[in-house]
Design a protein around this motif. Sequence first.
Motif, short mmCIF file in Angstrom:
data_model
loop_
_atom_site.label_atom_id
_atom_site.label_comp_id
_atom_site.label_asym_id
_atom_site.label_seq_id
_atom_site.Cartn_x
_atom_site.Cartn_y
_atom_site.Cartn_z
N THR A 1 5.03 6.22 1.86
CA THR A 1 4.22 7.43 1.67
C THR A 1 3.65 7.96 2.98
OG1 THR A 1 2.10 6.32 1.34
CG2 THR A 1 3.53 6.56 -0.60
N GLY A 2 3.71 7.13 4.04
CA GLY A 2 3.17 7.52 5.33
C GLY A 2 1.81 6.94 5.63
N CYS A 3 1.25 6.17 4.71
CA CYS A 3 -0.06 5.56 4.93
C CYS A 3 0.09 4.39 5.90
CB CYS A 3 -0.67 5.09 3.62
SG CYS A 3 -2.32 4.40 3.85
N ASN A 4 -0.84 4.29 6.86
CA ASN A 4 -0.73 3.26 7.90
C ASN A 4 -1.80 2.18 7.84
OD1 ASN A 4 -2.99 4.61 8.84
ND2 ASN A 4 -2.25 4.80 10.95
N TRP A 5 -2.42 1.98 6.68
CA TRP A 5 -3.45 0.95 6.58
C TRP A 5 -3.46 0.34 5.19
CZ3 TRP A 5 -7.51 1.63 3.08
CH2 TRP A 5 -7.65 2.92 2.57
N THR A 6 -4.09 -0.83 5.11
CA THR A 6 -4.27 -1.51 3.84
C THR A 6 -5.61 -2.24 3.87
OG1 THR A 6 -3.23 -2.99 2.23
CG2 THR A 6 -3.10 -3.65 4.55
#
Length: 95
Positions: A45-50
């Motif tokens: 989705t393009g999200c770069n954190w968790t």
Amino acid sequence: MIRKTLNASQLQQEVNRRIHRLQEVVDDGVKIRVPRPQLQEPDKTGCNWTMKNFGNAAGFERDIAGVLEAMRAEYNLGGEAKDKTNPFDNFPDNG
């Protein structure tokens, strides 16, 4: 949708704020410990954190997952790039 960028502290604070505004959390009066977000390679989705390992979260996993899903769609982690240079490079050599 283009994600806004927040630093780790801002992301942590916003996740904390959203979790502690959930009616179920308010009703139970529980204080959930929100960890700092961890940088990762962008997912599909393009999200770069968790975020993992929430404290005192038993029974609220589904609620937390919902907050994280919304936050990960809205924000990316940025602003805290680690400087790989030696901070002491400008000091004279004492040798």
